[in-house]
Design an enzyme around this catalytic site. Structure first.
Site, mmCIF file in Angstrom:
data_model
loop_
_atom_site.group_PDB
_atom_site.id
_atom_site.type_symbol
_atom_site.label_atom_id
_atom_site.label_comp_id
_atom_site.label_asym_id
_atom_site.label_seq_id
_atom_site.Cartn_x
_atom_site.Cartn_y
_atom_site.Cartn_z
ATOM 1 N N LYS A 54 0.820 -1.271 -0.053
ATOM 2 C CA LYS A 54 -0.091 -0.037 0.099
ATOM 3 C C LYS A 54 0.731 1.385 0.071
ATOM 4 O O LYS A 54 0.682 2.231 -0.683
ATOM 5 C CB LYS A 54 -0.870 0.003 1.251
ATOM 6 C CG LYS A 54 -2.107 -0.780 1.211
ATOM 7 C CD LYS A 54 -2.847 -1.266 2.352
ATOM 8 C CE LYS A 54 -3.881 -2.257 2.079
ATOM 9 N NZ LYS A 54 -4.645 -2.565 3.377
ATOM 10 N N GLN A 98 -5.029 -1.520 9.473
ATOM 11 C CA GLN A 98 -5.015 -2.973 8.953
ATOM 12 C C GLN A 98 -5.432 -4.018 9.706
ATOM 13 O O GLN A 98 -5.208 -3.969 10.948
ATOM 14 C CB GLN A 98 -3.322 -3.298 8.556
ATOM 15 C CG GLN A 98 -3.154 -4.723 8.012
ATOM 16 C CD GLN A 98 -3.553 -4.420 6.496
ATOM 17 O OE1 GLN A 98 -3.314 -3.485 5.565
ATOM 18 N NE2 GLN A 98 -4.485 -5.518 5.889
ATOM 19 N N ASP A 121 -11.392 3.163 3.933
ATOM 20 C CA ASP A 121 -12.100 1.658 3.883
ATOM 21 C C ASP A 121 -13.500 1.542 3.606
ATOM 22 O O ASP A 121 -13.986 0.388 3.377
ATOM 23 C CB ASP A 121 -11.382 0.871 4.921
ATOM 24 C CG ASP A 121 -10.424 -0.036 4.865
ATOM 25 O OD1 ASP A 121 -10.164 -0.520 3.709
ATOM 26 O OD2 ASP A 121 -9.929 -0.579 5.804
#
Ligand code: NDP
Length: 300
Positions: A54, A98, A121
């Site tokens: 990422k 995460q 997200d």
């Protein structure tokens, strides 16, 4: 094999190029650089790889990347203090923690701490609600990637029937909402659904997000239908040597690709789209906070 392959790897590269273009324009015309902060708790090796990827891709499209590694035993208070700091940092437009996180932390509470405008997200309850009520939302990255691939392949999705197998908050439910938003007639199937096979066989589009290796076979697919396989499953591959594994989806590719009109493979289908859509969401978050229009073609 008759089906066209929906090449997620190539499509994700196109999405990243589009994002990079918009980032360059934002910098040049508005003096703004989108920034993505990723928080990793603990030392899970798979999560470390994701976070590294990422960070690399964030920089490659010209954005700022901020990485925070916290020890596995970090307290909830310390983690929330970091999220609060990122919420109020104007250089940070997207925040992602995460998952999975160690057991003493609650994913639900972590998501609730993130400013919904920076929730790239798309997991905050406000974004889920906005998505469900047809307002501008942050859509979760994986289903957003599936939607982009379907739009690219079909043009308009209006009037098509879709079956989404799986009802998780991360994939199944937002996928169904996104397809509904594009005027599909949507059915959601799950572990208690009766005769999923017949349901799938009636659909123009099948999205499989189950987590069961090769559950959906060619017999479940209507001839010519489009199949998007979200599943990522590791199964033993003795043909590659002792102890070796290989990746398969929730769809049995060998049989489904004979019947389907188009199919996304595993690997190389939905997987690469997820990070590309995370970058797209960070760009969108940055545009919105600066009162600029959403970047075209990169949002739901
Ligand atoms: P979850 O485990 O959260 O959800 C799985 C869903 O599948 C549940 O709704 C469950 O139903 C349903 N299900 C389980 N067994 C059956 C069955 N036999 N028949 C019908 N439905 C069933 O998984 P996720 O949604 O998080 O992920 C799904 C898959 O997608 C996984 O393989 C995951 O690895 C992959 N994934 C891939 C990503 C990518 O980037 N490509 C990103 C995220 C996920 P019920 O609710 O009734 O239990």
């Amino acid at each position: 094999m008759n089906a066209s392959i929906i090449d997620g790897k190539a499509f994700a590269a196109k999405v990243r190029n589009k994002v990079a273009h918009h980032v360059a324009v934002l910098k040049k015309e508005h003096g703004v650089i989108p920034g993505l902060a990723v928080v990793l708790v603990g030392e899970d090796p798979a999560s470390e790889v994701y976070v590294r990827n990422k960070g690399r891709q964030t920089k490659e499209v010209g954005m700022r990347s901020f990485e925070y590694k916290l020890p596995a035993d970090v307290s909830e208070a310390d983690l929330f203090a970091l999220i609060e700091k990122l919420n109020s940092d104007p250089k940070v437009h997207g925040i992602l923690c995460q998952f999975p996180v160690p057991g003493h932390l609650s994913e639900e509470k972590i998501v609730a701490q993130i400013d919904p405008a920076k929730d790239v997200d798309g997991l905050h309850i406000l974004n889920a609600g906005r998505l469900a009520s047809g307002q501008a939302a942050m859509a979760p990255c994986t289903p957003l990637g599936c939607l982009m691939m379907l739009r690219d392949f079909h043009g308009s999705l209006s009037g098509l029937t879709a079956v989404v197998v799986g009802r998780s908050n991360l994939v199944g439910k937002p996928m169904a909402q996104l397809l509904l938003r594009d005027s599909c007639t949507v059915t959601i199937a799950h572990s208690r659904t009766k005769d999923i096979e017949a349901l799938c066989r009636s659909a123009d589009i099948v999205v499989a997000a189950v987590g069961r290796p090769e559950m959906i076979t060619g017999e479940w697919i209507k001839p010519g239908a489009t199949v998007i396989d979200v599943g990522i499953n590791r199964i033993p591959a003795p043909e590659r040597g002792e102890g070796k594994m290989r990746l398969v989806g929730d769809v049995e590719f060998s049989s489904a690709s004979i019947v389907a009109g188009a199919i996304s493979p595993v690997p190389g289908g939905v997987g690469p789209m997820t990070i590309a859509c995370l970058l797209a969401n960070t760009l969108t978050a940055c545009a919105r906070v600066n009162n600029l229009p959403d970047p075209e073609g990169l949002t739901a």
